[in-house]
Design an enzyme around this catalytic site. Structure first.
Site, PDB file in Angstrom:
ATOM      1  N   GLY A  13       2.573 -17.373  -5.795  1.00 19.60           N
ATOM      2  CA  GLY A  13       3.721 -16.461  -5.875  1.00 19.60           C
ATOM      3  C   GLY A  13       5.041 -17.179  -5.743  1.00 19.60           C
ATOM      4  O   GLY A  13       5.927 -16.766  -4.992  1.00 19.60           O
ATOM      5  N   ARG A  16       9.518 -16.304  -7.290  1.00 17.41           N
ATOM      6  CA  ARG A  16      10.620 -15.553  -6.671  1.00 17.41           C
ATOM      7  C   ARG A  16      10.335 -15.334  -5.185  1.00 17.41           C
ATOM      8  O   ARG A  16       9.253 -15.669  -4.698  1.00 17.41           O
ATOM      9  CB  ARG A  16      10.878 -14.225  -7.393  1.00 17.41           C
ATOM     10  CG  ARG A  16       9.685 -13.299  -7.462  1.00 17.41           C
ATOM     11  CD  ARG A  16       9.916 -12.182  -8.503  1.00 17.41           C
ATOM     12  NE  ARG A  16       8.728 -11.385  -8.714  1.00 17.41           N
ATOM     13  CZ  ARG A  16       8.486 -10.228  -8.125  1.00 17.41           C
ATOM     14  NH1 ARG A  16       9.369  -9.705  -7.297  1.00 17.41           N
ATOM     15  NH2 ARG A  16       7.373  -9.564  -8.367  1.00 17.41           N
ATOM     16  N   ASP A  65      -3.526 -14.986 -12.776  1.00 14.46           N
ATOM     17  CA  ASP A  65      -3.237 -13.638 -12.288  1.00 14.46           C
ATOM     18  C   ASP A  65      -4.196 -13.336 -11.137  1.00 14.46           C
ATOM     19  O   ASP A  65      -5.417 -13.419 -11.313  1.00 14.46           O
ATOM     20  CB  ASP A  65      -3.430 -12.638 -13.440  1.00 14.46           C
ATOM     21  CG  ASP A  65      -2.984 -11.233 -13.064  1.00 14.46           C
ATOM     22  OD1 ASP A  65      -2.978 -10.906 -11.852  1.00 14.46           O
ATOM     23  OD2 ASP A  65      -2.660 -10.465 -13.982  1.00 14.46           O
ATOM     24  N   ASN A  92       0.610 -16.863  -0.529  1.00 13.07           N
ATOM     25  CA  ASN A  92       1.848 -16.104  -0.336  1.00 13.07           C
ATOM     26  C   ASN A  92       1.945 -14.858  -1.218  1.00 13.07           C
ATOM     27  O   ASN A  92       2.436 -13.824  -0.783  1.00 13.07           O
ATOM     28  CB  ASN A  92       3.039 -17.029  -0.603  1.00 13.07           C
ATOM     29  CG  ASN A  92       4.337 -16.266  -0.767  1.00 13.07           C
ATOM     30  OD1 ASN A  92       4.872 -15.724   0.201  1.00 13.07           O
ATOM     31  ND2 ASN A  92       4.830 -16.166  -2.000  1.00 13.07           N
ATOM     32  N   SER A 144       1.749  -9.439   7.253  1.00 13.12           N
ATOM     33  CA  SER A 144       2.930  -8.584   7.369  1.00 13.12           C
ATOM     34  C   SER A 144       2.860  -7.824   8.684  1.00 13.12           C
ATOM     35  O   SER A 144       1.751  -7.499   9.148  1.00 13.12           O
ATOM     36  CB  SER A 144       2.962  -7.569   6.215  1.00 13.12           C
ATOM     37  OG  SER A 144       3.986  -6.618   6.434  1.00 13.12           O
ATOM     38  N   TYR A 157      -1.032  -0.749   1.447  1.00 10.64           N
ATOM     39  CA  TYR A 157      -0.423  -2.042   1.797  1.00 10.64           C
ATOM     40  C   TYR A 157      -0.740  -2.418   3.246  1.00 10.64           C
ATOM     41  O   TYR A 157      -1.217  -3.529   3.523  1.00 10.64           O
ATOM     42  CB  TYR A 157       1.090  -1.972   1.590  1.00 10.64           C
ATOM     43  CG  TYR A 157       1.802  -3.269   1.894  1.00 10.64           C
ATOM     44  CD1 TYR A 157       1.725  -4.350   1.018  1.00 10.64           C
ATOM     45  CD2 TYR A 157       2.544  -3.435   3.072  1.00 10.64           C
ATOM     46  CE1 TYR A 157       2.374  -5.557   1.308  1.00 10.64           C
ATOM     47  CE2 TYR A 157       3.197  -4.623   3.354  1.00 10.64           C
ATOM     48  CZ  TYR A 157       3.106  -5.682   2.473  1.00 10.64           C
ATOM     49  OH  TYR A 157       3.738  -6.868   2.759  1.00 10.64           O
ATOM     50  N   LYS A 161      -3.033  -5.620   4.563  1.00 13.80           N
ATOM     51  CA  LYS A 161      -2.514  -6.727   5.378  1.00 13.80           C
ATOM     52  C   LYS A 161      -3.252  -6.787   6.724  1.00 13.80           C
ATOM     53  O   LYS A 161      -3.426  -7.872   7.293  1.00 13.80           O
ATOM     54  CB  LYS A 161      -1.005  -6.579   5.582  1.00 13.80           C
ATOM     55  CG  LYS A 161      -0.198  -6.781   4.288  1.00 13.80           C
ATOM     56  CD  LYS A 161      -0.283  -8.211   3.772  1.00 13.80           C
ATOM     57  CE  LYS A 161       0.594  -8.437   2.566  1.00 13.80           C
ATOM     58  NZ  LYS A 161       0.572  -9.814   2.068  1.00 13.80           N
ATOM     59  N   ILE A 190      12.159  -8.909   4.969  1.00 13.10           N
ATOM     60  CA  ILE A 190      12.767 -10.140   4.461  1.00 13.10           C
ATOM     61  C   ILE A 190      13.540  -9.816   3.182  1.00 13.10           C
ATOM     62  O   ILE A 190      13.091  -9.003   2.359  1.00 13.10           O
ATOM     63  CB  ILE A 190      11.679 -11.211   4.192  1.00 13.10           C
ATOM     64  CG1 ILE A 190      10.786 -11.436   5.438  1.00 13.10           C
ATOM     65  CG2 ILE A 190      12.314 -12.531   3.744  1.00 13.10           C
ATOM     66  CD1 ILE A 190      11.477 -11.922   6.693  1.00 13.10           C
TER      67      ILE A 190
END
Ligand SMILES: NC(=O)c1ccc[n+]([C@@H]2O[C@H](COP(=O)([O-])OP(=O)(O)OC[C@H]3O[C@@H](n4cnc5c(N)ncnc54)[C@H](OP(=O)(O)O)[C@@H]3O)[C@@H](O)[C@H]2O)c1
Length: 248
Positions: A13, A16, A65, A92, A144, A157, A161, A190
């Site tokens: 990742g 960006r 991917d 990441n 996270s 999500y 995590k 972040i």
């Protein structure tokens, strides 16, 4: 001029957000890097060449991917075929999804788990085989605080995590005997595309809960990763470093 520390890192990742900053920080600290992205992008490749030149390291762009098991296999095989030591793996890349329990479809759950959980496990399995042969390595999983706090509205999500946190701790037990450390970083909010999805009202609600009243910077996460990867952290494994500006 920076000089190579003869250590090699895989980072996913990287085009960006936090991943991009991880590449900058690790290159500046002398790491050679396999910079993984979902797709090829000539301008990003040129940026990587520029960083490599400035930092006197090599950086190779590897594309796969995370939603595709076969692409992951091919991408990691390409890395292994270089026959270099893999000192650090930073898992990441990840995707966000905000949705309540009632409104989250099973296909969305699968999509989020495919990337945030299954792809991470597959990459760890493929890379750790090499690290086991080397009898050394450091794996850092980007978790996270969403996987620690149980906020409603983040079923897919948050639970993905939470699974990654459990996996990180459990895998650290299995890989410890091979001198491979496995840790996680759990960022709060972040300042990246992912961190900026909230409305101003929602953002202020989160900021109000924090001791340091601002969003975190991607470079602050990169510094934490550099520490975990360093010899200074050689006794640290199975840990999740929380980096959230004090959401106590
Ligand atoms: N920002 C935050 O507030 C925050 C907080 C806690 C945890 N995190 C975690 O930190 C990590 C990085 O987050 P970020 O803020 O940098 O996010 P970001 O800016 O949204 O970047 C996500 C990265 O993951 C890549 N990615 C997503 N799906 C992929 C796929 N199927 N295959 C390959 N690459 C894929 C993206 O590539 P594309 O450009 O191709 O989509 C991009 O490079 C994530 O794991 C995230 O969950 C972030």
């Amino acid at each position: 001029m920076v000089s190579s520390n003869n250590k090699n890192a895989i980072i996913t990742g990287t085009n960006r957000g936090i991943g991009r900053e991880l590449v900058n920080a690790f290159a500046k600290n002398g790491y050679n890097i396999w910079a993984c992205t979902r797709k090829k992008d000539e301008s990003f490749e040129a940026e990587l060449e520029d960083i490599a030149l400035k930092c006197n390291v090599w950086i190779k762009n590897i594309c796969f991917d995370l939603a595709d098991e076969n692409e992951i296999k091919t991408g990691i095989k390409q890395i292994l075929s270089d026959k270099n030591n893999i000192d650090v793996l930073i898992n990441n890349a990840g995707i966000p999804y905000g949705g309540s329990f009632a409104m989250t479809s099973m296909s969305k759950m699968r999509e989020v788990y495919d990337i945030n959980v299954f792809a991470q496990v597959q990459i760890m399995q493929l890379v750790s085989r090499q690290m086991m042969r080397q009898r050394s390595g450091c794996i850092i999983n980007m978790c996270s605080v969403g996987g620690i706090e149980t906020s409603p509205g983040y079923l897919a999500y948050g639970s993905s995590k939470a699974a990654l946190i459990w996996i990180t701790k459990s895998v650290s037990r299995e890989l410890g005997p091979y001198n491979i450390r496995v840790n996680g970083i759990a960022p709060g909010l972040i300042d990246t595309d992912m961190g900026n999805y909230k409305s101003e009202k929602e953002l202020n609600k989160v900021l109000d809960r924090m001791s340091i009243h601002r969003m975190g910077r991607p470079e602050e996460v990169a510094k934490a990763a550099l520490y975990i990867a360093s010899e200074d952290a050689e006794y640290m494994t199975g840990q999740i470093m929380i980096l959230d500006g004090g959401r106590v």
